[in-house]
Design a protein around this motif. Structure first.
Motif, mmCIF file in Angstrom:
data_model
loop_
_atom_site.group_PDB
_atom_site.id
_atom_site.type_symbol
_atom_site.label_atom_id
_atom_site.label_comp_id
_atom_site.label_asym_id
_atom_site.label_seq_id
_atom_site.Cartn_x
_atom_site.Cartn_y
_atom_site.Cartn_z
ATOM 1 N N GLU A 145 33.726 -68.887 -41.716
ATOM 2 C CA GLU A 145 32.472 -68.133 -40.874
ATOM 3 C C GLU A 145 32.901 -66.716 -41.084
ATOM 4 N N ALA A 146 34.100 -66.379 -40.828
ATOM 5 C CA ALA A 146 34.558 -64.857 -40.993
ATOM 6 C C ALA A 146 34.422 -64.462 -42.523
ATOM 7 N N GLU A 147 34.742 -65.206 -43.303
ATOM 8 C CA GLU A 147 34.625 -64.943 -44.792
ATOM 9 C C GLU A 147 33.249 -64.543 -45.043
ATOM 10 N N GLU A 148 32.315 -65.360 -44.671
ATOM 11 C CA GLU A 148 30.905 -65.286 -44.935
ATOM 12 C C GLU A 148 30.416 -63.880 -44.297
ATOM 13 N N ALA A 149 30.958 -63.396 -42.976
ATOM 14 C CA ALA A 149 30.606 -62.377 -42.648
ATOM 15 C C ALA A 149 31.057 -60.999 -43.186
ATOM 16 N N VAL A 150 32.404 -61.195 -43.604
ATOM 17 C CA VAL A 150 32.995 -60.225 -44.468
ATOM 18 C C VAL A 150 32.018 -59.803 -45.962
ATOM 19 N N LYS A 151 31.812 -60.948 -46.367
ATOM 20 C CA LYS A 151 30.956 -60.870 -47.804
ATOM 21 C C LYS A 151 29.453 -60.066 -47.503
ATOM 22 N N THR A 152 29.091 -59.905 -46.228
ATOM 23 C CA THR A 152 27.737 -59.273 -46.000
ATOM 24 C C THR A 152 28.125 -57.671 -45.598
ATOM 25 N N TYR A 153 29.353 -57.552 -45.470
ATOM 26 C CA TYR A 153 29.874 -56.071 -45.226
ATOM 27 C C TYR A 153 29.140 -55.046 -46.156
ATOM 28 N N ALA A 154 28.790 -53.894 -45.694
ATOM 29 C CA ALA A 154 27.972 -52.937 -46.698
ATOM 30 C C ALA A 154 28.761 -52.031 -47.359
ATOM 31 N N GLU A 156 33.314 -51.394 -48.888
ATOM 32 C CA GLU A 156 34.051 -52.117 -49.863
ATOM 33 C C GLU A 156 34.948 -53.137 -48.904
ATOM 34 N N TRP A 157 35.046 -54.183 -49.520
ATOM 35 C CA TRP A 157 35.737 -55.348 -48.839
ATOM 36 C C TRP A 157 36.609 -56.147 -49.745
ATOM 37 N N ALA A 158 37.719 -56.752 -49.276
ATOM 38 C CA ALA A 158 38.379 -57.628 -50.093
ATOM 39 C C ALA A 158 38.589 -58.825 -49.034
ATOM 40 N N ILE A 159 38.701 -60.084 -49.574
ATOM 41 C CA ILE A 159 39.336 -61.384 -49.064
ATOM 42 C C ILE A 159 40.447 -61.768 -49.552
ATOM 43 N N VAL A 160 41.592 -62.017 -48.801
ATOM 44 C CA VAL A 160 42.761 -62.488 -49.397
ATOM 45 C C VAL A 160 42.986 -63.847 -48.757
ATOM 46 N N ARG A 161 42.944 -64.945 -49.430
ATOM 47 C CA ARG A 161 43.473 -66.240 -49.085
ATOM 48 C C ARG A 161 44.978 -66.378 -49.561
ATOM 49 N N ILE A 210 48.692 -57.259 -51.196
ATOM 50 C CA ILE A 210 47.766 -56.192 -50.385
ATOM 51 C C ILE A 210 47.584 -54.872 -50.775
ATOM 52 N N ALA A 211 48.969 -54.358 -50.663
ATOM 53 C CA ALA A 211 49.018 -52.934 -51.019
ATOM 54 C C ALA A 211 48.562 -52.661 -52.406
ATOM 55 N N ALA A 212 48.497 -53.497 -53.257
ATOM 56 C CA ALA A 212 47.956 -53.233 -54.758
ATOM 57 C C ALA A 212 46.366 -53.382 -54.489
ATOM 58 N N ILE A 213 45.952 -54.275 -53.803
ATOM 59 C CA ILE A 213 44.448 -54.003 -53.506
ATOM 60 C C ILE A 213 44.002 -52.706 -52.902
ATOM 61 N N ILE A 214 44.572 -52.199 -52.025
ATOM 62 C CA ILE A 214 44.295 -51.058 -51.565
ATOM 63 C C ILE A 214 44.658 -49.980 -52.546
ATOM 64 N N GLU A 215 45.579 -49.776 -53.217
ATOM 65 C CA GLU A 215 45.995 -48.913 -54.314
ATOM 66 C C GLU A 215 44.759 -48.953 -55.317
ATOM 67 N N LYS A 216 44.415 -50.159 -55.826
ATOM 68 C CA LYS A 216 43.510 -50.154 -56.991
ATOM 69 C C LYS A 216 41.935 -50.079 -56.392
ATOM 70 N N LYS A 217 41.714 -50.121 -54.842
ATOM 71 C CA LYS A 217 40.379 -50.333 -54.336
ATOM 72 C C LYS A 217 39.757 -51.748 -55.113
ATOM 73 N N ALA A 218 40.778 -52.917 -55.028
ATOM 74 C CA ALA A 218 39.909 -53.857 -55.799
ATOM 75 C C ALA A 218 39.202 -54.786 -54.767
ATOM 76 N N THR A 219 38.093 -55.179 -55.098
ATOM 77 C CA THR A 219 37.246 -55.694 -54.197
ATOM 78 C C THR A 219 36.677 -57.127 -54.505
ATOM 79 N N GLY A 220 36.364 -58.077 -53.575
ATOM 80 C CA GLY A 220 36.006 -59.447 -53.862
ATOM 81 C C GLY A 220 37.252 -60.269 -53.343
ATOM 82 N N VAL A 221 37.312 -61.463 -53.610
ATOM 83 C CA VAL A 221 37.845 -62.368 -53.231
ATOM 84 C C VAL A 221 39.193 -62.653 -53.976
ATOM 85 N N PHE A 222 40.678 -62.525 -53.375
ATOM 86 C CA PHE A 222 41.739 -62.839 -54.312
ATOM 87 C C PHE A 222 42.541 -63.908 -53.672
ATOM 88 N N HIS A 223 43.320 -64.786 -54.486
ATOM 89 C CA HIS A 223 44.249 -65.578 -54.119
ATOM 90 C C HIS A 223 45.737 -65.116 -54.170
#
Length: 300
Positions: A145-154, A156-161, A210-223
């Protein structure tokens, strides 16, 4: 870059703080409990005692910091506790994330949310980022449910599983590997499940991802997890092998035979191909992760 990290006294949060400080960021570490870290002398480190389920506290913290990035690693993460205390689990894992998203939106912060393999049912294993979710525990439900909320964020966002994180504790309670090491050294009897397929995650690897996501401004879902499939019992045997302990009282058991309130997915490994390609994510082997977790501990 100004980065707010929740759950900074936990295993994941503490390594995220450590990694981001090493990369020169200004890190605002936050936790409900007082500061436990050894980073207080670092010029880029600030600690904020924060309950992120309290909107008034969050308003004050965000107004003072104006974070460019929020790494939300704080959670109620023990599945059995979530099953037994569902109201608290929802408040922390779901409602707390929603409140953080509202505050982050005021400052257009890049929002990074730490999620879990437990959003999947574990029937097929090695899940990719776009596989359908189907949690079988209340913990998994709150994180989905939290993931689904993050995906509606207006913004930049990333989800890390991630999966079954371990590593030398910077402070706080043992991880699975250090707990097993103590039981092995003390020759204690302990039952460990051998029918759950996991891809265990070395905490510093996760923090680097996670640091790489920040550096690259990578958005979306990552495992982000380890690359090897193994059971908790196999992890325990890897620990015994490193310690050179041949005689022990660890016993392999099936998940169904263990007392647990929450169901666990039996095949919960995650596919890390996307992270390898887009983030240059390169996790250590389990053997090397266990070595680095245990080296320098008592008896090693």
């Amino acid at each position: 870059m100004k980065i707010l990290v929740t759950g900074s006294n936990g295993l994941v949060g503490s390594y995220v703080v450590k990694q981001l400080l090493e990369e020169g960021h200004q890190v605002f570490a936050s936790s409900r409990t007082p500061d436990l870290s050894a980073f207080s002398e670092h010029p880029g480190y600030r600690f904020v005692q924060l309950d992120f389920t309290d909107p008034y506290m969050l308003d004050a913290v965000f107004e003072a910091i104006k974070p460019e990035v929020v790494v939300h690693s704080g959670a109620m993460s023990k599945p059995d506790d979530c099953e037994q205390n569902q109201s608290e689990a929802y408040t922390i894992n779901t409602a707390g994330t929603l409140q953080l998203l509202l505050n982050a939106a005021d400052y257009k912060s890049f929002f990074i949310f730490l999620s879990t393999d437990f959003i999947f049912n574990g029937k097929q294993g090695m899940h990719r980022e776009d596989d359908p979710a189907d949690p079988i525990s209340y913990y998994g439900c709150t994180k989905l449910e939290a993931e689904e909320a993050v995906k509606t964020y207006a913004y930049e966002w990333a989800i890390v599983r991630t999966v079954f994180v371990y590593g030398k504790p910077l402070y706080g309670r043992d991880c699975f590997i250090t707990m097993i090491a103590k039981k092995l050294r003390n020759h204690e009897a302990y039952a460990v499940t051998d029918d759950q397929e996991r891809t265990p995650t070395y905490a510093p690897d996760l923090a680097k991802g996670i640091a790489a996501i920040i550096e690259k401004k990578a958005t979306g879902v990552f495992h982000l997890c380890g690359k090897e499939i193994c059971s908790p019992f196999q992890m325990a045997m890897e620990t015994a092998d490193f310690l050179g302990i041949r005689s022990h009282q660890l016993k392999p058991v099936h998940t169904a035979d263990l007392p647990a309130l929450a169901q666990r997915p039996l095949k919960s490994g995650l596919d890390i191909s996307k992270a390898q390609q887009q983030l240059d994510y390169a996790p250590l082997s389990l053997r090397e992760g266990v070595r680095r977790t245990l080296e320098g501990t008592a008896g090693v």
